[in-house]
Design a protein around this motif. Structure first.
Motif, mmCIF file in Angstrom:
data_model
loop_
_atom_site.group_PDB
_atom_site.id
_atom_site.type_symbol
_atom_site.label_atom_id
_atom_site.label_comp_id
_atom_site.label_asym_id
_atom_site.label_seq_id
_atom_site.Cartn_x
_atom_site.Cartn_y
_atom_site.Cartn_z
ATOM 1 N N ASP A 344 0.837 -1.197 0.000
ATOM 2 C CA ASP A 344 0.000 0.000 0.000
ATOM 3 C C ASP A 344 0.871 1.245 0.000
ATOM 4 O O ASP A 344 2.064 1.193 0.325
ATOM 5 N N ALA A 345 0.264 2.357 -0.391
ATOM 6 C CA ALA A 345 0.963 3.646 -0.403
ATOM 7 C C ALA A 345 -0.068 4.755 -0.305
ATOM 8 O O ALA A 345 -1.206 4.613 -0.770
ATOM 9 N N TRP A 346 0.318 5.849 0.346
ATOM 10 C CA TRP A 346 -0.507 7.052 0.363
ATOM 11 C C TRP A 346 0.387 8.279 0.428
ATOM 12 O O TRP A 346 1.472 8.254 1.014
ATOM 13 N N ASN A 347 -0.100 9.353 -0.202
ATOM 14 C CA ASN A 347 0.638 10.616 -0.261
ATOM 15 C C ASN A 347 -0.278 11.729 0.227
ATOM 16 O O ASN A 347 -1.311 12.009 -0.369
ATOM 17 N N TRP A 348 0.109 12.357 1.334
ATOM 18 C CA TRP A 348 -0.700 13.407 1.971
ATOM 19 C C TRP A 348 -0.009 14.748 1.731
ATOM 20 O O TRP A 348 1.149 14.944 2.115
ATOM 21 N N HIS A 349 -0.741 15.666 1.094
ATOM 22 C CA HIS A 349 -0.188 16.971 0.733
ATOM 23 C C HIS A 349 -1.017 18.056 1.394
ATOM 24 O O HIS A 349 -2.250 18.042 1.314
ATOM 25 N N MET A 350 -0.360 19.006 2.049
ATOM 26 C CA MET A 350 -1.068 20.071 2.752
ATOM 27 C C MET A 350 -0.580 21.436 2.299
ATOM 28 O O MET A 350 0.634 21.682 2.206
ATOM 29 N N VAL A 351 -1.532 22.328 2.025
ATOM 30 C CA VAL A 351 -1.255 23.727 1.725
ATOM 31 C C VAL A 351 -2.069 24.573 2.698
ATOM 32 O O VAL A 351 -3.271 24.353 2.849
ATOM 33 N N SER A 352 -1.425 25.512 3.364
ATOM 34 C CA SER A 352 -2.153 26.348 4.330
ATOM 35 C C SER A 352 -1.790 27.817 4.156
ATOM 36 O O SER A 352 -0.703 28.153 3.670
ATOM 37 N N LYS A 353 -2.731 28.658 4.558
ATOM 38 C CA LYS A 353 -2.537 30.108 4.545
ATOM 39 C C LYS A 353 -3.224 30.691 5.764
ATOM 40 O O LYS A 353 -4.043 30.030 6.413
ATOM 41 N N ARG A 354 -2.918 31.933 6.063
ATOM 42 C CA ARG A 354 -3.553 32.605 7.200
ATOM 43 C C ARG A 354 -3.676 34.095 6.907
ATOM 44 O O ARG A 354 -2.746 34.709 6.370
ATOM 45 N N ALA A 355 -4.813 34.668 7.281
ATOM 46 C CA ALA A 355 -5.022 36.111 7.157
ATOM 47 C C ALA A 355 -5.379 36.674 8.520
ATOM 48 O O ALA A 355 -6.307 36.185 9.169
ATOM 49 N N LYS A 356 -4.643 37.691 8.963
ATOM 50 C CA LYS A 356 -4.917 38.372 10.227
ATOM 51 C C LYS A 356 -5.588 39.703 9.917
ATOM 52 O O LYS A 356 -4.989 40.581 9.292
ATOM 53 N N HIS A 357 -6.843 39.839 10.354
ATOM 54 C CA HIS A 357 -7.615 41.047 10.102
ATOM 55 C C HIS A 357 -7.502 41.951 11.326
ATOM 56 O O HIS A 357 -8.027 41.628 12.400
ATOM 57 N N LEU A 358 -6.819 43.072 11.159
ATOM 58 C CA LEU A 358 -6.581 43.985 12.270
ATOM 59 C C LEU A 358 -7.807 44.853 12.541
ATOM 60 O O LEU A 358 -8.622 45.118 11.649
ATOM 61 N N VAL A 359 -7.938 45.270 13.780
ATOM 62 C CA VAL A 359 -9.052 46.129 14.176
ATOM 63 C C VAL A 359 -9.050 47.412 13.350
ATOM 64 O O VAL A 359 -10.107 47.928 12.954
ATOM 65 N N ALA A 360 -7.875 47.906 13.033
ATOM 66 C CA ALA A 360 -7.756 49.162 12.294
ATOM 67 C C ALA A 360 -8.104 49.008 10.816
ATOM 68 O O ALA A 360 -8.243 50.008 10.108
ATOM 69 N N GLY A 361 -8.214 47.766 10.320
ATOM 70 C CA GLY A 361 -8.612 47.577 8.930
ATOM 71 C C GLY A 361 -7.669 46.768 8.066
ATOM 72 O O GLY A 361 -8.121 45.954 7.264
ATOM 73 N N PRO A 362 -6.355 46.959 8.162
ATOM 74 C CA PRO A 362 -5.441 46.210 7.281
ATOM 75 C C PRO A 362 -5.505 44.701 7.523
ATOM 76 O O PRO A 362 -5.899 44.229 8.597
#
Length: 665
Positions: A344-362
């Motif tokens: 048997d074989a398996w290939n696990w691929h992960m892509v992640s991102k993150r967005a920080k939304h500041l109180v001031a808007g940016p």
């Protein structure tokens, strides 16, 4: 009082049903399990702990996750932080130490908030088979704690063309909301095709003291198409395509790695599975079956974390996990040997991102976890060797090559790590007399650190970071279990004693005041006892129950392991009658957990009372089944020790009633 009005009505109807003296299907006292050895085996003849939950029990359990139904098995305890996101601990190990399968295919996900068991609608499940510990060589890395194999409903070939199906409607009071499920099957002599669909939509639940556990709601839509083509008497091909999409899933306690005031939700969590199996069953005494399997899974995780730390208004992490896998597996009969072997074989691929939304808007965007891949390739074999009428020897082994690679980001350099892992075990079944059997198994196995354990980078609070470690060594497990089984037509008793030593145990440790990091901390030891019993003490009457004790220690730091449940169990009485009525009364319970690691609060003991009754009848060509259930009848206020609550008082649900109506044609 309004919250309890619907529950009161259901309870009165339920008492009337119990007074009618009800029926359920005959109980099979010694169940068959396939997942342990790759072919049918009775549990009493299988070395190593196992458990099975059938669809009848799954329907009666809360419908948010199959964790509710499989936690009835001794040694399994619910963990997690929300109804939809529940996981289970198997004899003190959970998360990455437990492999979750759907029809034998691995479901990978790497987040601090696990939700694998929410990735299938429980109403589309035929049965769940559980292996407790590294007792099989069929599954590879991650099975040191055990394996959960969710087996879906399927069609069958018929001599004449036939259309069949079923529909299930369920409504519960806590968490309030409906569940709907439908399945249609077209059956021919050489083809069957099945389509199924499920919808769940529930509000936040209430604890035993009437406290609303805010942000515990869930809703999802489930679709599945499956079928099988018979090319000849020797060759068939199965396929399935499954998709479940959940929206606005609340996490009331949230991840233990986030501040208490940071409310967490899944705006979207989606899982897709596509698979193709070809089965060759030659008319040969030696080659009994050959299976070719290919599958692809993808789960998309979208998370929103509100008010994690000033000046951030909210954070929206996302991750996509793709797994390609497959296996070639054959079953052979050679003399007194029944051999299951393959690749048997398996290939696990992960892509992640993150967005920080500041109180001031940016908005600040980054990649806290680098794009990563985990590749596993293994060869395995299981041999049941019948020495004579009294003794059967089970031998199992596998060898895996595991490679983890990652691209560079702001924290981690580009790199590749390789591990060589194994599972090897020897089991023996001894049947000294009719109805009696002894089982013994000795095993050694491994678990390679997953992607999150190697590469995570999470802001816990201002200036405090939780970080992975790309240089983690695999955990290695040394395991022993003895089982004693007695089974007749009226009585089944099973006892088990086990011990599990784990070297290079992986755990998060505080390195400095501002840094938590994953590391190999040394040795851990878990041992325990379990007992299950079912006694048909009179016509129509059964007593049943189980009890589980486990003790886990971090031998390096000389403290208790966090994921070990207190002594717990289940007791019940069931009344059955041949006229279609059935009823039961049962009491789940747990003792106080005082063996806790430093910084963890002890939990109080608790006992609750659940009841259910129903009636099965036929109208024309349609089979009907109606059931009423009430859980936590006395509205007990209690907490699950293994609930992940970040200091929030995360109560278990208070009194809850449900009505379930099924038709099959």
């Amino acid at each position: 009082m309004k919250r309890h009005f619907g529950t009161l009505i259901f309870t009165l109807l339920l008492v009337a049903g119990i007074a009618s003296m009800a029926h359920a299907e005959e109980v099979t006292l010694d169940k068959v399990i396939v997942s342990a050895r790759g072919s049918d085996r009775l549990q009493s003849q299988t070395p190593g702990g196992t458990g099975v939950v059938e669809k009848e029990e799954i329907i009666l359990a809360p419908t948010a996750s199959i964790a509710d139904s499989i936690s009835r098995i001794s040694g399994l305890t619910k963990t997690g932080d929300s109804p939809w996101g529940q996981d289970v601990s198997i004899r003190g190990l959970t998360g990455s130490s437990v492999v979750v399968l759907i029809d034998g295919m691995r479901i990978n996900t790497a987040t601090e908030i696990n939700a694998r068991l929410g990735f299938i609608n429980p109403m589309d499940v035929e049965r769940v088979e559980v292996l407790k510990g590294p007792v099989s060589s069929l599954y590879g890395s991650g099975s040191t704690g055990g394996v959960i194999n969710v087996i879906t409903k399927k069609g069958k070939f018929t001599s004449e063309s036939d259309v069949s199906g079923e529909a299930i409607l369920n409504w519960s009071t806590n968490p309030q909301g409906p569940d709907g499920y439908g399945r249609a099957v077209l059956s021919l002599k050489d083809l069957w095709i099945q389509a199924s669909m499920g919808i769940r939509d529930h509000e936040s639940f209430y604890g035993g003291d009437g406290t609303r556990i805010s942000n515990s709601q869930y809703e999802d839509v489930y679709l599945r198409l499956a079928g099988e083509k018979k090319w000849s008497d020797l060759l068939t091909t199965r396929f399935q395509a499954m998709n479940i999409e959940a929206n606005n899933i609340g996490i009331p306690g949230g991840s233990a790695t986030m501040p208490q005031n940071a409310a967490i939700t899944y705006p979207r969590s989606k899982n897709s599975l596509v698979s193709l199996d070809t089965v060759f069953t030659p008319k040969s005494d030696v080659v009994q079956e050959v299976l070719f399997n290919l599958y692809y899974t993808k789960n998309d995780r979208r998370v929103r974390i509100d008010k994690p730390a000033p000046p951030i208004a909210y954070v929206s992490p996302m991750a996509d996990h793709e797994t390609f896998g497959g296996k070639i597996q054959g079953e052979f009969g050679i003399g007194n040997h029944n051999i299951v072997t393959g690749l048997d074989a398996w290939n696990w691929h992960m892509v992640s991102k993150r967005a920080k939304h500041l109180v001031a808007g940016p908005v600040i965007k980054d990649k806290p976890t680098p794009t990563s891949t985990m590749l596993s390739m293994g060869i395995f074999a299981e041999d049941d060797w019948k020495l004579n009428e009294a003794f059967t020897l089970n031998l199992g082994a596998r060898l895996d090559r595991i490679e983890v690679s990652n691209k560079a980001n702001a924290i981690y350099d580009k790199g590749t790590e390789e591990d060589l892992g194994w599972n090897i075990h020897t089991g023996l079944t001894w049947t000294p007399a009719k109805n009696w059997s002894h089982t013994v198994i000795v095993a050694s196995s491994y678990r390679a650190a997953d992607i999150l354990e190697r590469f995570k980078n999470i802001n816990l609070a201002p200036g405090i970071i939780s970080r992975g470690n790309p240089n983690l060594d695999p955990e290695t497990s040394y395991y022993f279990e003895y089982g004693l089984h007695y089974t007749t037509n009226t009585l089944s008793v099973t006892g088990a004693a086990y011990i599990n030593y784990i070297n290079n145990y992986i755990e998060e440790k505080q390195k400095t005041a501002a840094l938590y990091e994953m590391e190999n901390v040394g040795k851990a030891r878990i041992y325990g006892l379990e007992m299950d019993a079912n006694w048909r003490f009179a016509e129509h009457w059964d007593l049943y129950g189980n009890i589980a004790f486990a003790n886990g220690r971090d031998l390096e730091n000389k403290e208790a392991l966090r994921s070990v449940a207190p002594i717990n169990g289940l007791g019940g009485i069931r009344y059955t009658m041949g006229n279609g009525f059935w009823a039961r009364l049962e009491t789940p319970w747990a003792l106080r957990q005082s063996e806790v690691p430093h910084g963890t609060e002890r939990s109080d003991g608790w006992i609750t009372c659940n009841t259910a009754a129903g009636y099965d009848f036929t109208m024309g060509k349609i089979d009907n089944s109606v059931s009423l259930s009430v859980n936590n009848i006395f509205d007990k206020k209690y907490q699950n020790y293994l609930a992940n609550s970040r200091g929030v008082e995360l109560l278990e649900p208070g009194i809850s009633a449900a009505i379930n109506y099924q038709i099959a044609f």
